[in-house]
Design a protein around this motif. Structure first.
Motif, PDB file in Angstrom:
ATOM      1  N   LEU A 187       0.858  -1.261  -0.052  1.00  0.00           N
ATOM      2  CA  LEU A 187       0.214  -0.010  -0.076  1.00  0.00           C
ATOM      3  C   LEU A 187       0.905   1.342  -0.074  1.00  0.00           C
ATOM      4  CD1 LEU A 187      -2.972  -0.625   2.649  1.00  0.00           C
ATOM      5  CD2 LEU A 187      -2.966  -0.450   0.073  1.00  0.00           C
ATOM      6  N   VAL A 188       0.609   2.130  -0.743  1.00  0.00           N
ATOM      7  CA  VAL A 188       1.093   3.280  -0.681  1.00  0.00           C
ATOM      8  C   VAL A 188       0.334   4.496  -0.107  1.00  0.00           C
ATOM      9  CG1 VAL A 188       2.622   3.052  -2.826  1.00  0.00           C
ATOM     10  CG2 VAL A 188       0.501   3.909  -3.181  1.00  0.00           C
ATOM     11  N   ASP A 189       0.935   5.432   0.512  1.00  0.00           N
ATOM     12  CA  ASP A 189       0.241   6.689   1.319  1.00  0.00           C
ATOM     13  C   ASP A 189      -0.584   7.743   0.176  1.00  0.00           C
ATOM     14  OD1 ASP A 189       0.810   5.416   3.448  1.00  0.00           O
ATOM     15  OD2 ASP A 189       2.932   6.519   3.610  1.00  0.00           O
ATOM     16  N   ASP A 190       0.189   8.012  -0.899  1.00  0.00           N
ATOM     17  CA  ASP A 190      -0.457   8.938  -1.654  1.00  0.00           C
ATOM     18  C   ASP A 190       0.083   8.982  -3.148  1.00  0.00           C
ATOM     19  OD1 ASP A 190       2.277   9.658  -1.516  1.00  0.00           O
ATOM     20  OD2 ASP A 190       2.071  11.126  -0.067  1.00  0.00           O
ATOM     21  N   VAL A 191      -0.506  10.005  -4.135  1.00  0.00           N
ATOM     22  CA  VAL A 191      -0.005   9.595  -5.544  1.00  0.00           C
ATOM     23  C   VAL A 191       1.534   9.791  -5.560  1.00  0.00           C
ATOM     24  CG1 VAL A 191      -0.310  11.066  -7.379  1.00  0.00           C
ATOM     25  CG2 VAL A 191      -2.143  10.909  -6.129  1.00  0.00           C
ATOM     26  N   ALA A 192       2.191  10.588  -4.779  1.00  0.00           N
ATOM     27  CA  ALA A 192       3.597  10.599  -5.050  1.00  0.00           C
ATOM     28  C   ALA A 192       4.341   9.324  -4.530  1.00  0.00           C
ATOM     29  CB  ALA A 192       4.256  11.814  -3.964  1.00  0.00           C
ATOM     30  N   VAL A 229      -5.419   3.704  -0.863  1.00  0.00           N
ATOM     31  CA  VAL A 229      -6.622   3.873  -0.302  1.00  0.00           C
ATOM     32  C   VAL A 229      -7.001   5.308  -0.299  1.00  0.00           C
ATOM     33  CG1 VAL A 229      -8.165   3.354   1.770  1.00  0.00           C
ATOM     34  CG2 VAL A 229      -6.288   1.959   1.127  1.00  0.00           C
ATOM     35  N   GLY A 230      -8.131   5.845  -0.948  1.00  0.00           N
ATOM     36  CA  GLY A 230      -8.495   7.198  -0.762  1.00  0.00           C
ATOM     37  C   GLY A 230      -9.593   7.409  -1.774  1.00  0.00           C
ATOM     38  N   ASP A 231     -10.180   8.854  -1.903  1.00  0.00           N
ATOM     39  CA  ASP A 231     -11.041   9.151  -2.833  1.00  0.00           C
ATOM     40  C   ASP A 231     -10.579   9.431  -4.119  1.00  0.00           C
ATOM     41  OD1 ASP A 231     -13.119  10.323  -3.855  1.00  0.00           O
ATOM     42  OD2 ASP A 231     -12.863  12.538  -2.779  1.00  0.00           O
ATOM     43  N   LEU A 232     -11.090   8.577  -4.930  1.00  0.00           N
ATOM     44  CA  LEU A 232     -10.797   8.844  -6.508  1.00  0.00           C
ATOM     45  C   LEU A 232     -10.737  10.074  -7.225  1.00  0.00           C
ATOM     46  CD1 LEU A 232     -13.000   8.630  -8.807  1.00  0.00           C
ATOM     47  CD2 LEU A 232     -13.413   6.414  -7.687  1.00  0.00           C
ATOM     48  N   PHE A 233     -11.735  10.967  -6.678  1.00  0.00           N
ATOM     49  CA  PHE A 233     -12.056  11.955  -7.168  1.00  0.00           C
ATOM     50  C   PHE A 233     -10.858  13.177  -6.822  1.00  0.00           C
ATOM     51  CE2 PHE A 233     -16.207  10.040  -7.141  1.00  0.00           C
ATOM     52  CZ  PHE A 233     -16.524  10.300  -8.329  1.00  0.00           C
ATOM     53  N   THR A 234     -10.056  12.943  -5.783  1.00  0.00           N
ATOM     54  CA  THR A 234      -9.101  13.808  -5.714  1.00  0.00           C
ATOM     55  C   THR A 234      -7.615  13.048  -6.055  1.00  0.00           C
ATOM     56  OG1 THR A 234      -8.880  12.994  -3.325  1.00  0.00           O
ATOM     57  CG2 THR A 234      -9.868  15.301  -3.679  1.00  0.00           C
ATOM     58  N   ILE A 235      -7.585  11.742  -6.072  1.00  0.00           N
ATOM     59  CA  ILE A 235      -6.377  11.181  -6.603  1.00  0.00           C
ATOM     60  C   ILE A 235      -6.091  11.094  -8.076  1.00  0.00           C
ATOM     61  CG2 ILE A 235      -5.385   8.804  -6.280  1.00  0.00           C
ATOM     62  CD1 ILE A 235      -6.594   8.315  -3.758  1.00  0.00           C
ATOM     63  N   VAL A 236      -7.329  10.742  -8.568  1.00  0.00           N
ATOM     64  CA  VAL A 236      -6.968  10.568  -9.983  1.00  0.00           C
ATOM     65  C   VAL A 236      -6.679  11.998 -11.033  1.00  0.00           C
ATOM     66  CG1 VAL A 236      -8.018  10.104 -12.380  1.00  0.00           C
ATOM     67  CG2 VAL A 236      -8.626   8.614 -10.292  1.00  0.00           C
ATOM     68  N   PRO A 237      -7.299  13.133 -10.533  1.00  0.00           N
ATOM     69  CA  PRO A 237      -6.704  14.372 -11.058  1.00  0.00           C
ATOM     70  C   PRO A 237      -5.243  14.416 -10.771  1.00  0.00           C
ATOM     71  CG  PRO A 237      -9.011  14.642 -10.407  1.00  0.00           C
ATOM     72  CD  PRO A 237      -8.593  13.311  -9.881  1.00  0.00           C
ATOM     73  N   GLU A 238      -4.947  14.268  -9.418  1.00  0.00           N
ATOM     74  CA  GLU A 238      -3.578  14.440  -9.162  1.00  0.00           C
ATOM     75  C   GLU A 238      -2.673  13.453  -9.796  1.00  0.00           C
ATOM     76  OE1 GLU A 238      -1.657  14.256  -4.740  1.00  0.00           O
ATOM     77  OE2 GLU A 238      -3.959  14.757  -4.410  1.00  0.00           O
ATOM     78  N   LEU A 239      -2.934  12.269  -9.903  1.00  0.00           N
ATOM     79  CA  LEU A 239      -2.177  11.207 -10.840  1.00  0.00           C
ATOM     80  C   LEU A 239      -1.923  11.642 -12.219  1.00  0.00           C
ATOM     81  CD1 LEU A 239      -0.627   8.581 -10.773  1.00  0.00           C
ATOM     82  CD2 LEU A 239      -2.931   7.393 -11.032  1.00  0.00           C
ATOM     83  N   GLN A 240      -3.215  12.206 -12.811  1.00  0.00           N
ATOM     84  CA  GLN A 240      -3.041  12.609 -14.200  1.00  0.00           C
ATOM     85  C   GLN A 240      -2.259  13.884 -14.322  1.00  0.00           C
ATOM     86  OE1 GLN A 240      -6.748  14.385 -16.036  1.00  0.00           O
ATOM     87  NE2 GLN A 240      -5.450  15.342 -17.443  1.00  0.00           N
ATOM     88  N   ASP A 241      -2.155  14.636 -13.473  1.00  0.00           N
ATOM     89  CA  ASP A 241      -0.966  15.683 -13.390  1.00  0.00           C
ATOM     90  C   ASP A 241       0.204  15.312 -13.143  1.00  0.00           C
ATOM     91  OD1 ASP A 241      -3.049  17.806 -13.672  1.00  0.00           O
ATOM     92  OD2 ASP A 241      -2.880  18.319 -11.557  1.00  0.00           O
ATOM     93  N   ALA A 242       0.538  14.360 -12.368  1.00  0.00           N
ATOM     94  CA  ALA A 242       1.932  13.688 -12.162  1.00  0.00           C
ATOM     95  C   ALA A 242       2.330  13.100 -13.386  1.00  0.00           C
ATOM     96  CB  ALA A 242       2.111  12.857 -10.768  1.00  0.00           C
ATOM     97  N   VAL A 243       1.593  12.408 -14.040  1.00  0.00           N
ATOM     98  CA  VAL A 243       1.976  11.650 -15.222  1.00  0.00           C
ATOM     99  C   VAL A 243       1.993  12.455 -16.477  1.00  0.00           C
ATOM    100  CG1 VAL A 243       1.333   9.420 -14.226  1.00  0.00           C
ATOM    101  CG2 VAL A 243      -0.074  10.481 -15.831  1.00  0.00           C
ATOM    102  N   SER A 244       1.365  13.474 -16.608  1.00  0.00           N
ATOM    103  CA  SER A 244       1.214  14.424 -17.960  1.00  0.00           C
ATOM    104  C   SER A 244       2.641  15.014 -18.218  1.00  0.00           C
ATOM    105  CB  SER A 244       0.043  15.548 -17.727  1.00  0.00           C
ATOM    106  OG  SER A 244      -1.126  14.939 -17.739  1.00  0.00           O
TER     107      SER A 244
END
Lengths: 249, 313
Positions: free
Chosen positions: A232-237, B298-313
């Motif tokens: 499990l990771v904690d966040d997007v980073a 584990v977390g809210d996809l509505f915050t995680i997915v846009p963040e992930l999109q920014d990180a990989v763009s």
């Protein structure tokens, strides 16, 4: 059209978590809930709707297997089928034999349509409908999500890998149905009582003079290899770092 | 010596990658000689392409105007007409092969081995049953032809460094006209094909609406990925059925699979268990998807997915 034949297979219920027997001889079926194969239930629902629209006069449900399949046929009768045929096949259970049994019944009943599930959720073979259409030398419309009968033709929407394919077929024909064709009705108690009086004929497979199909031997059953539980990771980073670590980003 | 005939899947003058996977499966049969048959109204380009597949000795072209659409009832007799001398006939376990191959098997008077996932010998194979909850080893009779479909997710495509001979045959059989193709409603072609994409992003019921599913498309586009969905998302009407991944949808094996808002019903897991790396993003830490995920968040996809999109763009 006069009649529609529908196949109902008795299978381990959709919700049961299937376990392989420790001796590898099969999966555990003792004390396990058995039901109509879900795709077959959809097939029956569609046949009943065609009859209710006035495009067919009789719906016949067929099961091939042991005596215990009577239970699924009774459920089919309670859903609204007019009569049932159980073909007692003993230990013989393979798609080509099923197809040959259906062909023998077609010769007796002359249906305008045979509607089957696209696959059974036990052996996941997805063969019987196509085989029957081949032996019968008639059209097959597999993986159907929509079926419209127009006189001696039908228009069928098929769920294929790239999208939806629409075909026109001459009747009689074999249609195998996919999940999204309809939502099967619930059986009500009075219908269960009524179903007990509907005809259910048993035929021994030997009476049908079916040629024995070359059997595929099931040598050993094993559980699938498990995937290892990951991290499990904690966040997007953390996720991005883990993906970079694996060379995936 | 085993002689394997593979029925090619193709569209718009191009071979479907499923054919190269069937070749890889057939190559696992010891000493097999592999031929490929192409049924088409104009098979030249597809035949040339398939002749480069490593392990293929011969490509057989069967051109007929009635092959302009793939109708199993039309194609099965043509396949049967060229099976003389072969010990095996394989096709892919895609809707094309699942439709056609049992019809071929019945005409040849044999049962079919569906979804080969492993070849143990010329007449011994492993295949999944019960939605992949069990794997069965089967043995086919040694005195009859083996007709089988190949579970494409179990194989990597055969490489393109072969040089097969190509020849054309004419089949003199009366073909039925009782089945007529009317129309194909295909999904969007702007994204990589779900079944062959290296990366797939899938969304589940937690997306909550067709509009929210945009998050999945945007992330997929940032990653150059194909897009899939759980059965729940398809049944809820968020996306069309051809995007469904799982037992009754597509069985896929991308290098990277990202499951977003998917709880992980066994029927869904069946469709992804051969993926290289599985990433799960879900707000419920107890969701079964985490049992199979290599990386979980584990977390809210509505915050995680846009963040992930920014990180990989």
């Amino acid at each position: 059209m006069d009649k529609i034949l529908v196949g109902l297979k008795r299978v381990v219920d959709y919700n049961v978590r299937v376990r392989v027997r420790s001796d590898g001889s099969g999966v555990e079926t003792d004390g396990v809930k058995m039901s109509i194969n879900p795709f077959d239930e959809i097939a029956l629902e569609e046949a009943l709707r065609i009859k209710e629209r006035g495009d067919a006069s009789e719906v016949i449900v067929v099961s091939i297997g042991g005596n215990d399949s009577q239970q699924q046929l009774r459920t089919g009768l309670a859903m609204g089928a007019d009569r049932a045929i159980l073909v007692d096949s003993g230990e013989t259970r393979d798609p080509l034999t099923y197809a040959r049994v259906f062909l023998a019944l077609i010769e007796r009943e002359n249906p305008g349509l045979v509607i089957l599930g696209k696959q059974a959720i036990d052996d996941d073979n997805s063969q019987t409908g196509q085989m029957l259409a081949a032996l019968w030398d008639r059209p097959q419309a597999t993986f159907a999500s929509k079926l419209e009968v127009n006189g001696d033709k039908a228009t069928v929407t098929r769920e294929v890998d790239v999208g939806l394919e629409i075909v026109e077929i001459d009747l009689p024909a074999v249609v195998t149905v996919d999940l999204r064709m309809n939502e099967p009705r619930y059986v009500k108690l009075p219908d269960i009582m009524k179903a007990k009086k509907k005809p259910l004929d048993t035929i021994d497979i030997a009476e049908l003079n079916i040629e024995q199909a070359p059997a595929i031997k099931e040598v050993n059953f094993e559980p699938p290899s498990d995937r290892e539980k990951g991290v499990l990771v904690d966040d997007v980073a953390g996720l991005v770092a883990a993906l970079k670590d694996k060379g995936l980003l | 010596m085993p002689k394997v005939l593979i029925v090619a899947e193709h569209a718009d003058g191009k071979a479907n990658p499923s054919t190269a996977k069937c070749v890889a499966c057939a190559s696992a049969i010891p000493d097999a000689e592999i031929h490929v048959v192409v049924l088409s109204d104009d098979s030249e380009n597809v035949a040339n392409e398939l002749a480069t597949l490593a392990g293929v000795a011969r490509v057989i072209r069967v051109d007929n105007s009635q092959n302009s659409n793939t109708i199993a009832a039309v194609q099965a007799p043509q396949v049967v007409a060229v099976t003389d001398g072969y010990s095996h006939v394989f096709g892919p376990s895609t809707t094309f092969g699942k439709d056609l191959m049992p019809r071929v098997a019945a005409l040849l008077g044999v049962n079919q081995v569906s979804d080969i996932m492993e070849v143990l010998g010329s007449h011994s194979f492993k295949r999944p049953v019960y939605a992949g909850n069990a794997v069965v080893t089967v043995e086919t009779p040694s005195d009859s032809i083996v007709v089988a479909t190949v579970r494409v997710a179990s194989y990597r495509s055969a490489p393109n460094d072969g040089d097969a001979t190509i020849d054309a045959v004419t089949i003199d059989a009366e073909l039925p006209v009782h089945t007529r193709f009317l129309e194909l409603q295909a999904g969007s072609a702007d994204r990589p094909d779900l079944q062959t994409a290296a990366t797939v992003v899938s969304g589940g019921r937690a997306l909550g609406s067709t509009e929210s599913f945009d998050l999945i498309y945007k992330l997929a586009d940032a990653l150059g990925a194909g897009v899939g969905a759980s059965r729940a998302a398809v049944d809820a009407g968020y996306v069309p059925n051809e995007m469904q991944v799982g037992q009754t949808g597509k069985i896929i094996a991308p290098d990277l699979y990202i499951a977003i808002g998917i709880s992980g019903a066994i029927q869904h897991l069946t469709g992804i268990k051969d993926a290289g790396t599985i990433v799960a993003i879900n707000k419920d830490g107890e969701a079964p998807i985490f049992e199979v995920a290599d990386i979980g968040l584990v977390g809210d996809l509505f915050t995680i997915v846009p963040e992930l999109q920014d990180a990989v763009s």
